[in-house]
Motif scaffolding. Structure first.
Motif, PDB file in Angstrom:
ATOM      1  N   LEU A   1       0.823  -1.204   0.000  1.00  0.00           N
ATOM      2  CA  LEU A   1       0.000   0.000   0.000  1.00  0.00           C
ATOM      3  C   LEU A   1       0.863   1.262   0.000  1.00  0.00           C
ATOM      4  O   LEU A   1       0.542   2.246  -0.670  1.00  0.00           O
ATOM      5  N   GLN A   2       1.967   1.220   0.749  1.00  0.00           N
ATOM      6  CA  GLN A   2       2.875   2.361   0.775  1.00  0.00           C
ATOM      7  C   GLN A   2       3.464   2.617  -0.616  1.00  0.00           C
ATOM      8  O   GLN A   2       3.605   3.760  -1.045  1.00  0.00           O
ATOM      9  N   ARG A   3       3.808   1.517  -1.325  1.00  0.00           N
ATOM     10  CA  ARG A   3       4.327   1.673  -2.684  1.00  0.00           C
ATOM     11  C   ARG A   3       3.267   2.279  -3.607  1.00  0.00           C
ATOM     12  O   ARG A   3       3.564   3.124  -4.451  1.00  0.00           O
ATOM     13  N   ILE A   4       2.020   1.807  -3.434  1.00  0.00           N
ATOM     14  CA  ILE A   4       0.924   2.365  -4.239  1.00  0.00           C
ATOM     15  C   ILE A   4       0.747   3.853  -3.941  1.00  0.00           C
ATOM     16  O   ILE A   4       0.579   4.679  -4.842  1.00  0.00           O
ATOM     17  N   ILE A   5       0.782   4.186  -2.643  1.00  0.00           N
ATOM     18  CA  ILE A   5       0.636   5.599  -2.238  1.00  0.00           C
ATOM     19  C   ILE A   5       1.754   6.447  -2.833  1.00  0.00           C
ATOM     20  O   ILE A   5       1.537   7.538  -3.350  1.00  0.00           O
ATOM     21  N   SER A   6       2.991   5.910  -2.769  1.00  0.00           N
ATOM     22  CA  SER A   6       4.129   6.632  -3.333  1.00  0.00           C
ATOM     23  C   SER A   6       3.981   6.818  -4.844  1.00  0.00           C
ATOM     24  O   SER A   6       4.241   7.897  -5.381  1.00  0.00           O
ATOM     25  N   THR A   7       3.530   5.754  -5.517  1.00  0.00           N
ATOM     26  CA  THR A   7       3.331   5.836  -6.964  1.00  0.00           C
ATOM     27  C   THR A   7       2.251   6.856  -7.315  1.00  0.00           C
ATOM     28  O   THR A   7       2.407   7.666  -8.236  1.00  0.00           O
ATOM     29  N   LEU A   8       1.132   6.807  -6.562  1.00  0.00           N
ATOM     30  CA  LEU A   8       0.046   7.759  -6.812  1.00  0.00           C
ATOM     31  C   LEU A   8       0.494   9.197  -6.555  1.00  0.00           C
ATOM     32  O   LEU A   8       0.160  10.110  -7.312  1.00  0.00           O
ATOM     33  N   ALA A   9       1.236   9.390  -5.453  1.00  0.00           N
ATOM     34  CA  ALA A   9       1.720  10.743  -5.140  1.00  0.00           C
ATOM     35  C   ALA A   9       2.642  11.250  -6.235  1.00  0.00           C
ATOM     36  O   ALA A   9       2.570  12.416  -6.643  1.00  0.00           O
ATOM     37  N   SER A  10       3.527  10.360  -6.736  1.00  0.00           N
ATOM     38  CA  SER A  10       4.434  10.747  -7.809  1.00  0.00           C
ATOM     39  C   SER A  10       3.657  11.078  -9.079  1.00  0.00           C
ATOM     40  O   SER A  10       3.949  12.064  -9.761  1.00  0.00           O
ATOM     41  N   LYS A  11       2.646  10.247  -9.393  1.00  0.00           N
ATOM     42  CA  LYS A  11       1.832  10.502 -10.586  1.00  0.00           C
ATOM     43  C   LYS A  11       1.047  11.805 -10.440  1.00  0.00           C
ATOM     44  O   LYS A  11       0.934  12.595 -11.384  1.00  0.00           O
ATOM     45  N   ASN A  12       0.485  12.040  -9.237  1.00  0.00           N
ATOM     46  CA  ASN A  12      -0.241  13.288  -9.002  1.00  0.00           C
ATOM     47  C   ASN A  12       0.664  14.491  -9.171  1.00  0.00           C
ATOM     48  O   ASN A  12       0.267  15.511  -9.744  1.00  0.00           O
ATOM     49  N   ASP A  13       1.896  14.382  -8.655  1.00  0.00           N
ATOM     50  CA  ASP A  13       2.856  15.467  -8.803  1.00  0.00           C
ATOM     51  C   ASP A  13       3.197  15.694 -10.278  1.00  0.00           C
ATOM     52  O   ASP A  13       3.299  16.829 -10.736  1.00  0.00           O
ATOM     53  N   GLU A  14       3.334  14.591 -11.019  1.00  0.00           N
ATOM     54  CA  GLU A  14       3.634  14.698 -12.447  1.00  0.00           C
ATOM     55  C   GLU A  14       2.482  15.363 -13.202  1.00  0.00           C
ATOM     56  O   GLU A  14       2.696  16.231 -14.058  1.00  0.00           O
ATOM     57  N   ILE A  15       1.229  14.951 -12.867  1.00  0.00           N
ATOM     58  CA  ILE A  15       0.062  15.546 -13.534  1.00  0.00           C
ATOM     59  C   ILE A  15      -0.067  17.019 -13.176  1.00  0.00           C
ATOM     60  O   ILE A  15      -0.368  17.864 -14.027  1.00  0.00           O
ATOM     61  N   GLN A  16       0.162  17.346 -11.886  1.00  0.00           N
ATOM     62  CA  GLN A  16       0.076  18.742 -11.466  1.00  0.00           C
ATOM     63  C   GLN A  16       1.106  19.597 -12.189  1.00  0.00           C
ATOM     64  O   GLN A  16       0.815  20.724 -12.612  1.00  0.00           O
TER      65      GLN A  16
END
Length: 528
Positions: free
Chosen positions: A40-55
């Motif tokens: 779950l932590q890896r998923i959270i990290s991936t999502l946060a990175s993707k969100n940062d990339e989209i932003q």
């Protein structure tokens, strides 16, 4: 039976074996929970990175949209100015042509009016003479007739009517002032926007990052012989991937590049990456930017830790200087504090007053004869390089590395937790390598600047002449703790150069050098 079901439900969540839990007839093991938490932590990290990339992409789009609106407004203004300039030129040409036509009309009119006036005068005189001649025919007296005939002859000879040109001096033709703007109209109808060069393409494979230099190479998607030069822009960043719009440094510009590659030299790599983009220019306009390219420019950057440095050292970022009044000034301040007076140092004591107090929880300040200062960044892996230059009148200094556990009274090279080369210019000149209180005299000239190479994983610490890249000495050991760059200085000063890549010459020497040149068995193979 019902009581058994009730008891079963009441005991759904009970311990089953050691370290296991029975929940709704499902056994959940702690290691399974940990695995799921990590996933779950890896998923959270991936999502946060993707969100940062989209932003970041949204910021880029908004920035581009704003640029389109601003640039369109500017282009429209420039277009209005260009057409106003054309209108102005046409008005000036029209006014000039109108004046030419009016001047020609005036000239011809004056010529014709003059001729008409002359002809009228000549006609008037001729009619008068004709009338006189007609009357003379009626004279009966021969003598008077002869006299009149002679007068008429003389007047006819002198009459302006016989000297007058009966050809108009000018014609009514004005065709030489007519215009035909058909070609100009065709030319105006072909007006169009300037031909803009296409965006170049940066080839990351051909780009090179070495020796604190970056070579950027690019090519045009198709041949364009109208290109005059290129513009290269770059900026430093700590983010990988596409350039960011917010919280970034400004683009640096290098103009008028004639070739399709350029080398930036003498850079300080104080950021993890650098963004690059390039655009082509013809004589009139610059084209689109290339797709940006991000190159890694990682290097060790550190400052000197003035929170733990010896009080007799004046430390400023990447410079350290011996200050014999430092300790005394601090003692005077402590004395005043003990007397209940203000502990604020005198403004003259800038070396002490300018030094912030030690941070709570940090290591003890060096004291006694350990005139030492460490770097503020630990080396835990990888290969790193920095350079040190001493003042010309520096009497004694050491350059090396040490564990964080180096004692506050310990001097570099005199313990098994530090390695260094030491230069002594006081009383006698010596140059030596030191570790664990063992000394190896070096039979080489002390260079103007010393390069330090630390291969943490390989367990190697080497010192070089920073200019010639001559190897001075190498320690071969095994680092069991993170190490810090360490420096000792007495009666003089040192200045550091950080943010440097390992030079290519040093890498080449490291491949061939295996503890042979400039090494001593007495100091080598020491494991800590």
């Amino acid at each position: 039976m019902d009581s058994q079901k009730c008891c079963s439900k009441e005991n759904e969540n009970i311990a089953v074996g050691k370290g296991c839990i029975l929940t709704s007839n499902i056994i959940i093991r702690p290691e399974s929970v940990n695995f799921q938490q990590e996933a779950l932590q890896r998923i959270i990290s991936t999502l946060a990175s993707k969100n940062d990339e989209i932003q970041n992409f949204i910021d880029t789009l908004n920035h581009t949209l704003k640029g389109v609106q601003e640039n369109s407004s500017n282009i429209l203004s420039e277009l209005d100015e260009e057409f106003d300039s054309l209108y102005s030129i046409l008005d000036e040409v029209k006014e000039s042509m109108i004046n030419s036509i009016k001047q020609e009309e005036t000239r011809k009119s004056q010529e014709l009016q003059s001729q008409i006036s002359q002809c009228n005068n000549a006609l008037e005189n001729s009619e008068e003479l004709l009338e006189f001649a007609t009357r003379s025919l009626d004279i009966k007296e021969p003598e008077e007739f002869s006299k009149a005939a002679r007068q008429i002859k003389d007047r006819v000879t002198m009459a302006s009517a016989f000297r007058l040109s009966l050809k108009p001096k000018v014609s009514d033709n004005m065709t030489h002032l007519m215009v035909d703007f058909s070609q100009e109209r065709q030319m105006l109808q072909t007006l169009k926007f300037l031909p803009v060069p296409k965006a170049p393409e940066i080839d990351p494979v051909e780009c090179l990052v070495a020796d604190n230099c970056v070579t950027v190479a690019w090519r045009m998607p198709e041949e364009d012989n109208k290109i005059d030069h290129f513009i290269l822009e770059y900026r430093k960043t700590n983010f990988d991937g596409l350039p960011r719009v917010k919280d970034e440094r400004c683009w640096e510009i290098i103009d008028n590049i004639k070739g399709t590659e350029y080398t930036l030299s003498g850079l300080k790599f104080d950021s993890k990456y650098m963004n690059f983009r390039v655009r082509a220019c013809n004589k009139a306009v610059a084209g689109e930017y290339s797709d940006p390219v991000t190159l890694e420019t990682k290097a060790l950057n550190f400052s000197l830790d003035n929170s733990s440095s010896h009080l007799n050292l004046k430390v400023e970022d990447t410079c350290v200087e011996w200050d014999p009044t430092g300790g005394k000034g601090q003692e005077k301040i402590k004395g005043k504090e003990n007397k209940g007076r203000s502990g604020t140092p005198s403004p003259k004591r800038t070396s002490v007053g300018s030094r912030p107090p030690a941070v709570r929880g940090s290591r003890d300040r060096f004291t006694g004869e350990s005139y030492t200062v460490l770097g503020d960044t630990a080396i835990e892996s990888g290969q790193h390089y920095w350079e040190v230059k001493a003042q010309k009148d520096c009497k004694s200094y050491s350059v090396g590395v040490a564990y964080k556990t180096l004692g506050k009274f310990d001097q570099l090279g005199k313990t098994n937790t530090s390695w260094c080369v030491h230069v002594n210019n006081w009383l006698q000149n010596t140059f030596a390598a030191k570790h664990n209180n063992k000394v190896k005299a070096l039979d080489v000239t002390v260079p103007e600047k010393i390069g330090v190479f630390c291969d943490f994983d390989g367990g190697q610490l080497s010192f070089y002449d920073a200019n010639s890249k001559q190897l001075l000495y190498s320690f071969k050991t095994k680092f069991t703790q993170p190490v810090l760059p360490g420096f000792m200085v007495w009666c003089g000063g040192l200045s550091l150069s950080t943010g440097m890549q390992v030079p290519s010459a040093v890498r080449t020497l490291q491949k061939s050098e295996n503890g042979m040149t400039g090494s001593a068995s007495s100091l080598n193979n020491v494991t800590q």
